[in-house]
Design a protein around this motif. Structure first.
Motif, PDB file in Angstrom:
ATOM      1  N   THR A 200      25.132   9.972  -7.609  1.00 56.94           N
ATOM      2  CA  THR A 200      24.985   8.686  -8.312  1.00 56.94           C
ATOM      3  C   THR A 200      25.628   7.559  -7.492  1.00 56.94           C
ATOM      4  O   THR A 200      26.774   7.693  -7.038  1.00 56.94           O
ATOM      5  CB  THR A 200      25.609   8.792  -9.724  1.00 56.94           C
ATOM      6  N   SER A 201      24.885   6.461  -7.320  1.00 56.99           N
ATOM      7  CA  SER A 201      25.375   5.358  -6.470  1.00 56.99           C
ATOM      8  C   SER A 201      26.497   4.594  -7.188  1.00 56.99           C
ATOM      9  O   SER A 201      26.658   4.692  -8.406  1.00 56.99           O
ATOM     10  CB  SER A 201      24.231   4.388  -6.174  1.00 56.99           C
ATOM     11  N   VAL A 202      27.229   3.792  -6.399  1.00 52.31           N
ATOM     12  CA  VAL A 202      28.308   2.963  -6.960  1.00 52.31           C
ATOM     13  C   VAL A 202      27.745   2.034  -8.032  1.00 52.31           C
ATOM     14  O   VAL A 202      28.321   1.884  -9.122  1.00 52.31           O
ATOM     15  CB  VAL A 202      29.000   2.149  -5.841  1.00 52.31           C
ATOM     16  N   LYS A 203      26.606   1.417  -7.741  1.00 52.29           N
ATOM     17  CA  LYS A 203      26.000   0.470  -8.696  1.00 52.29           C
ATOM     18  C   LYS A 203      25.705   1.165 -10.026  1.00 52.29           C
ATOM     19  O   LYS A 203      26.066   0.686 -11.100  1.00 52.29           O
ATOM     20  CB  LYS A 203      24.715  -0.098  -8.084  1.00 52.29           C
ATOM     21  N   GLU A 204      25.060   2.339  -9.929  1.00 52.27           N
ATOM     22  CA  GLU A 204      24.681   3.054 -11.145  1.00 52.27           C
ATOM     23  C   GLU A 204      25.922   3.582 -11.868  1.00 52.27           C
ATOM     24  O   GLU A 204      25.998   3.579 -13.098  1.00 52.27           O
ATOM     25  CB  GLU A 204      23.736   4.201 -10.781  1.00 52.27           C
TER      26      GLU A 204
ATOM     27  N   ARG B 103      28.933   2.247 -11.941  1.00 49.64           N
ATOM     28  CA  ARG B 103      29.538   1.115 -12.668  1.00 49.64           C
ATOM     29  C   ARG B 103      28.800   0.824 -13.961  1.00 49.64           C
ATOM     30  O   ARG B 103      29.400   0.607 -15.009  1.00 49.64           O
ATOM     31  CB  ARG B 103      29.452  -0.152 -11.815  1.00 49.64           C
ATOM     32  N   GLU B 104      27.473   0.779 -13.852  1.00 49.71           N
ATOM     33  CA  GLU B 104      26.659   0.462 -15.038  1.00 49.71           C
ATOM     34  C   GLU B 104      26.860   1.516 -16.123  1.00 49.71           C
ATOM     35  O   GLU B 104      26.994   1.201 -17.304  1.00 49.71           O
ATOM     36  CB  GLU B 104      25.175   0.374 -14.652  1.00 49.71           C
TER      37      GLU B 104
ATOM     38  N   SER C  22      30.229   1.358 -17.933  1.00 47.99           N
ATOM     39  CA  SER C  22      30.224   0.246 -18.878  1.00 47.99           C
ATOM     40  C   SER C  22      29.399   0.590 -20.130  1.00 47.99           C
ATOM     41  O   SER C  22      29.818   0.331 -21.262  1.00 47.99           O
ATOM     42  CB  SER C  22      29.644  -0.981 -18.156  1.00 47.99           C
TER      43      SER C  22
ATOM     44  N   GLY D 188      33.953   1.870  -5.013  1.00 51.08           N
ATOM     45  CA  GLY D 188      33.357   2.207  -3.712  1.00 51.08           C
ATOM     46  C   GLY D 188      34.389   2.320  -2.623  1.00 51.08           C
ATOM     47  O   GLY D 188      34.140   1.954  -1.470  1.00 51.08           O
TER      48      GLY D 188
END
Ligand code: PRP
Ligand code: URA
Length: 209
Positions: A24-28, A30-31, A34, A207
């Protein structure tokens, strides 16, 4: 003895499965942190008191219920707890936010405090402490001890993944603090990481690894 609530809602469990995945990417990541915090906040605030009010609709007067002026504060444990704040604010837009900065000494695994700032009227607020990981419980227990010193009367702890060791420590140190988690995992490894867990939550949110 405090209560431990494990949220088994399908949406929470589905999102948690993606959160755990090392791909899982950093962006995903974080989302998802949240979104899971928002869904958990929905459940953890189920006991907020309501009062009856009368509202004029365009048609008639409706008897409605509103939250009875209860004041809340969210307190993330830095760093990783920050990832849960936005999700909480999206449901409670006026919530005040305190911060406790702690890191685990990698040798002793004991928490070291580097920042502490609470809303000035914290004594009048119910506090929800947020940190994605409850591992040894050292960080959560220390953060809650510091918050109690300010006179905050009611405190809850919300973590995404808990280890049995952390729950036991919290219940011994703070039997008055209920614990809300999305999963209770198996055990801690020799480095104090939750197994299977999700790795280092702070590093995955920011990250830094
Ligand atoms: C992690 C996590 C908790 C703590 C849990 O923070 O976010 O605060 O470890 O471990 P414990 O229950 O054994 O105390 P870390 O110390 O890695 O700092 P960070 O949030 O700045 O990455
Ligand atoms: N802190 C983390 O970020 N992950 C763990 O598994 C344990 C402590």
């Amino acid at each position: 003895m405090s209560k431990v609530y494990v949220f088994d809602h399908p949406l929470i469990q589905h999102k948690l499965s993606v959160l755990r995945d090392k791909r899982t990417s950093v962006k995903e990541f974080r989302e998802l942190i949240s979104e899971i915090a928002m869904l958990m906040c929905f459940e953890a605030t189920r006991d907020l008191p309501l009062e009856e009010v009368e509202i004029e609709t365009p048609v008639a007067v409706a008897k409605c219920r509103r939250i009875a002026g209860k004041k809340l504060a969210v307190v993330p444990i830095l760093r990783a707890g920050l990832g849960m704040v936005e999700g909480m604010i999206s449901l409670i837009p006026n919530v005040k936010v305190g911060h406790v900065g702690l890191f685990r000494d990698p040798q002793t695994l004991e928490p070291v405090k580097y920042y502490f700032k609470m809303p000035p009227d914290i004594q009048e607020r119910d506090v929800i402490v947020v940190d994605p990981m409850l591992a040894t419980g050292g960080s959560a227990s220390a953060a809650i001890s510091f918050i109690k010193e300010t006179g905050a009367p009611h405190i809850k702890l919300m973590s995404i993944i808990g280890a049995p060791e952390g729950v036991e420590r919290m219940q011994a140190d703070h039997p008055d603090v209920d614990i809300y988690v999305a999963a209770l995992d198996d055990h801690l490894n020799d480095h104090g990481y939750i197994v299977p867990g999700l790795g280092d939550a702070g590093d995955r949110i920011f990250g830094t690894k």
